[in-house]
Design an enzyme around this catalytic site. Structure first.
Site, mmCIF file in Angstrom:
data_model
loop_
_atom_site.group_PDB
_atom_site.id
_atom_site.type_symbol
_atom_site.label_atom_id
_atom_site.label_comp_id
_atom_site.label_asym_id
_atom_site.label_seq_id
_atom_site.Cartn_x
_atom_site.Cartn_y
_atom_site.Cartn_z
ATOM 1 N N TYR A 142 -21.377 80.919 -37.465
ATOM 2 C CA TYR A 142 -21.618 80.142 -38.888
ATOM 3 C C TYR A 142 -23.148 81.449 -38.818
ATOM 4 O O TYR A 142 -23.513 80.761 -40.515
ATOM 5 C CB TYR A 142 -22.322 79.175 -38.568
ATOM 6 C CG TYR A 142 -20.595 77.935 -39.056
ATOM 7 C CD1 TYR A 142 -20.258 79.119 -38.822
ATOM 8 C CD2 TYR A 142 -21.648 76.813 -38.734
ATOM 9 C CE1 TYR A 142 -18.889 77.330 -38.871
ATOM 10 C CE2 TYR A 142 -20.210 75.639 -38.376
ATOM 11 C CZ TYR A 142 -18.877 76.743 -39.391
ATOM 12 O OH TYR A 142 -17.978 75.228 -38.626
ATOM 13 N N LYS A 191 -12.630 78.960 -25.957
ATOM 14 C CA LYS A 191 -11.554 79.762 -26.298
ATOM 15 C C LYS A 191 -12.162 81.352 -24.895
ATOM 16 O O LYS A 191 -11.565 82.086 -26.084
ATOM 17 C CB LYS A 191 -11.981 80.151 -27.555
ATOM 18 C CG LYS A 191 -10.018 79.978 -28.209
ATOM 19 C CD LYS A 191 -8.642 79.402 -27.911
ATOM 20 C CE LYS A 191 -7.850 80.074 -28.569
ATOM 21 N NZ LYS A 191 -6.619 79.292 -28.090
ATOM 22 N N ASP A 223 -8.359 73.839 -28.048
ATOM 23 C CA ASP A 223 -7.193 73.839 -28.963
ATOM 24 C C ASP A 223 -6.782 72.199 -28.247
ATOM 25 O O ASP A 223 -6.522 71.418 -28.010
ATOM 26 C CB ASP A 223 -6.030 74.613 -28.568
ATOM 27 C CG ASP A 223 -6.235 75.630 -27.498
ATOM 28 O OD1 ASP A 223 -6.777 75.317 -26.628
ATOM 29 O OD2 ASP A 223 -5.335 76.514 -27.479
ATOM 30 N N ASP A 247 -18.905 72.222 -34.777
ATOM 31 C CA ASP A 247 -19.069 71.376 -35.555
ATOM 32 C C ASP A 247 -17.452 70.385 -35.970
ATOM 33 O O ASP A 247 -16.942 69.371 -36.483
ATOM 34 C CB ASP A 247 -18.362 72.570 -37.244
ATOM 35 C CG ASP A 247 -19.241 71.779 -38.521
ATOM 36 O OD1 ASP A 247 -18.989 70.833 -37.987
ATOM 37 O OD2 ASP A 247 -19.291 72.804 -39.152
ATOM 38 N N ASP A 251 -16.590 66.011 -35.677
ATOM 39 C CA ASP A 251 -16.377 65.350 -37.139
ATOM 40 C C ASP A 251 -14.835 64.394 -36.268
ATOM 41 O O ASP A 251 -14.214 63.014 -36.568
ATOM 42 C CB ASP A 251 -15.654 65.973 -37.800
ATOM 43 C CG ASP A 251 -16.722 66.125 -38.507
ATOM 44 O OD1 ASP A 251 -18.429 65.992 -38.575
ATOM 45 O OD2 ASP A 251 -16.918 66.667 -39.913
#
Ligand code: NAD
Length: 357
Positions: A142, A191, A223, A247, A251
C-alpha cells in the site's frame, strides 16, 4: 493515574457511541481511583462543514497533546460527492500518519451468547472463538513504489511489496508481546512459497521467536489461513501479518463473528498514545435514532485502558460487564437475529453496561 483523552466523535452514529464509551470509561476510572478528562475535536464530515477540512490542525494538535484518542466514525451520504482529498475518510489516514501509528490490533471474538449471529455452523464455532489480528499498517504494497511502465503486453500498472527487517521486527515484537499477554500462541501469515518479501518476513519472525521461547510460534501461507479461518477459527489466538494480508484477513475474521457492532480496534505506534475505534462505519441508515450498538466503541475504550495505560483490571471490568449484559439476554437491534423481544436503544444498552460495572 491521570488520563487525558481526545474524543473524535465524527459523523453519523459516531457521537452517540462515543458518548456511551466515554460514560463507561468515566465510571470505570472513578471506581479504580483514576482521574479522567475528555477533550472533543472535530473530524470527518462535520469538520468539513464547520472548518472546511476533514482534519483541522486543531484536531491533530489536540490528539498529539492527549494521552490517547477515541474515535467514533466518519463519513456519510452528505459528503459522498466530494473529491477524494477532501472526503471525510481522508482524515483517517491523516490522523493515523500524524500520530505515527504502524500497528493495527483487531480482535475478533464470538461471544457464546451471540453464537447464532455467526454465519458459521455450530459444529465449527463450538463454544465461540477469540482471536487477535496484528496487522502492519504503514508498509508493504500500500506504500511501495507504483506506477505505469511498458511491459510484455504493452502498458501495465505495477505496485511493489517491500518490507525491511526493521519494519518486520517492529511489528513482530508487538505480536509476540501481545501473545505473551494472551494464551502464548502466535501464527505468522505470509506467502513465503512465492514472495521474496515474505521469505524475509518469515526468516525475521523465526529469529524473533528465539527471543520468546514461551510463545508457541507457527507460520502459515495466506491462502491456507483464509481457509482455516472459516474451517476452524478456534485454532488461532494471535495472528501477525503484513498490511495487505491483514486488511483482507481482518475483514474475514470480523464477518465470522456476525456482529459488526461488537468489534473494536486499536492502532498503535512507538509511544503509548493510540487511536481506538470501532471497526464499523458511521451507519448513516440508523444515525440519530438511538438504535446504534455502543459495544464496539465501549470495547475500544477497554482496549485503550489495556494497551495505552496498562490498566488490565479496569479493561477486564468493562469486558466482563459487556459479557454479563449479553449473557443476561440484553440486545440492541443489530444483535436480535431471530430472537423475539424488544431491542434496547443505544442509551439503554449503555445504562445496562454501566450498572454491570
Ligand atoms: P457501516 O459500518 O457504517 O454500516 C454497515 C451496516 O452495519 C449498516 O446497516 C449499519 O446500520 C450497520 N451498523 C454499523 N455499525 C453499527 C452499530 N454500531 N450498531 C448497529 N448497526 C451498525 O458501513 P457503510 O454503510 O459501508 O458505511 C457508512 C459510512 O461510514 C460511509 O461513509 C463509509 O465511508 C464510512 N466508514 C467509516 C469508517 C470509519 O470511520 N472508520 C469505516 C467504515 C466506513
Amino acid at each position: 493515574m491521570e488520563l487525558n483523552i481526545a474524543l473524535l466523535k465524527g459523523d453519523g452514529i459516531g457521537p452517540e457511541i462515543v458518548d456511551s464509551a466515554a460514560a463507561v470509561l468515566e465510571k470505570t476510572a472513578g471506581i479504580y481511583g483514576h482521574k479522567i478528562s475528555f477533550a472533543p475535536y472535530p473530524i470527518g464530515g462535520c469538520a468539513i462543514d464547520e472548518r472546511g477540512t476533514p482534519l483541522p490542525q486543531e484536531t491533530v494538535e489536540g490528539c498529539l497533546a492527549s494521552d490517547s484518542v477515541l474515535l467514533g466514525a466518519v463519513g456519510g451520504p452528505k459528503w459522498d460527492g466530494l473529491a477524494g482529498d477532501v472526503r471525510p475518510e481522508k482524515a483517517l489516514l491523516g490522523i493515523r500518519s500524524a500520530l505515527g501509528l504502524y500497528t493495527n490490533l483487531r480482535p475478533a471474538k464470538l461471544y457464546p451468547a451471540l453464537r447464532s449471529a455467526s454465519p458459521l455452523k455450530d459444529g465449527i464455532v463450538g463454544e465461540g472463538f477469540d482471536l487477535l489480528i496484528v496487522r502492519e499498517l504503514t508498509g508493504g504494497i500500500y506504500f511501495g513504489d507504483r506506477g505505469y511502465r511498458e511491459g510484455k503486453y504493452g502498458t501495465e500498472a505495477f505496485d511493489t511489496e517491500a518490507y525491511s527487517v526493521t519494519e518486520i521486527e517492529r511489528i513482530g515484537r508487538v505480536a509476540f508481546e501481545a501473545a505473551m499477554k494472551r494464551s502464548k500462541r502466535l501464527c505468522s501469515i505470509d506467502k513465503a512459497n512465492v514472495l521474496e518479501s515474505s521469505r524475509l518476513w518469515r526468516k525475521t519472525m523465526h529469529g524473533l521467536s528465539e527471543q520468546y521461547p514461551d510463545v508457541q510460534y507457527s507460520d502459515m501461507f495466506v491462502d491456507n489461513a483464509a481457509m482455516q479461518l472459516v474451517r476452524d477459527p478456534g485454532q488461532f489466538d494471535v495472528i501477525v501479518t503484513s498490511n495487505m494480508f491483514g486488511d483482507i484477513l481482518s475483514d474475514e475474521a470480523s464477518q465470522i463473528t456476525g456482529s459488526i457492532g461488537m468489534l473494536a480496534s486499536a492502532s498503535l505506534g512507538a509511544s503509548k498514545r493510540g487511536l481506538y475505534e470501532p471497526i464499523h462505519g458511521s451507519a448513516p441508515d440508523i444515525a440519530g435514532q438511538n438504535k446504534a450498538n455502543p459495544i464496539a466503541a465501549i470495547l475500544s475504550g477497554a482496549m485503550m485502558l489495556r494497551y495505552s495505560f496498562n490498566l488490565i483490571r479496569e479493561a477486564e471490568a468493562i469486558e466482563e460487564a459487556v459479557n454479563k449484559v449479553l449473557d443476561a439476554g440484553f440486545r440492541t437491534a443489530d444483535l436480535m437475529g431471530t430472537e423475539k423481544g424488544v431491542p434496547l436503544t443505544c442509551t439503554e444498552m449503555t445504562e445496562k453496561i454501566l450498572e454491570a460495572i
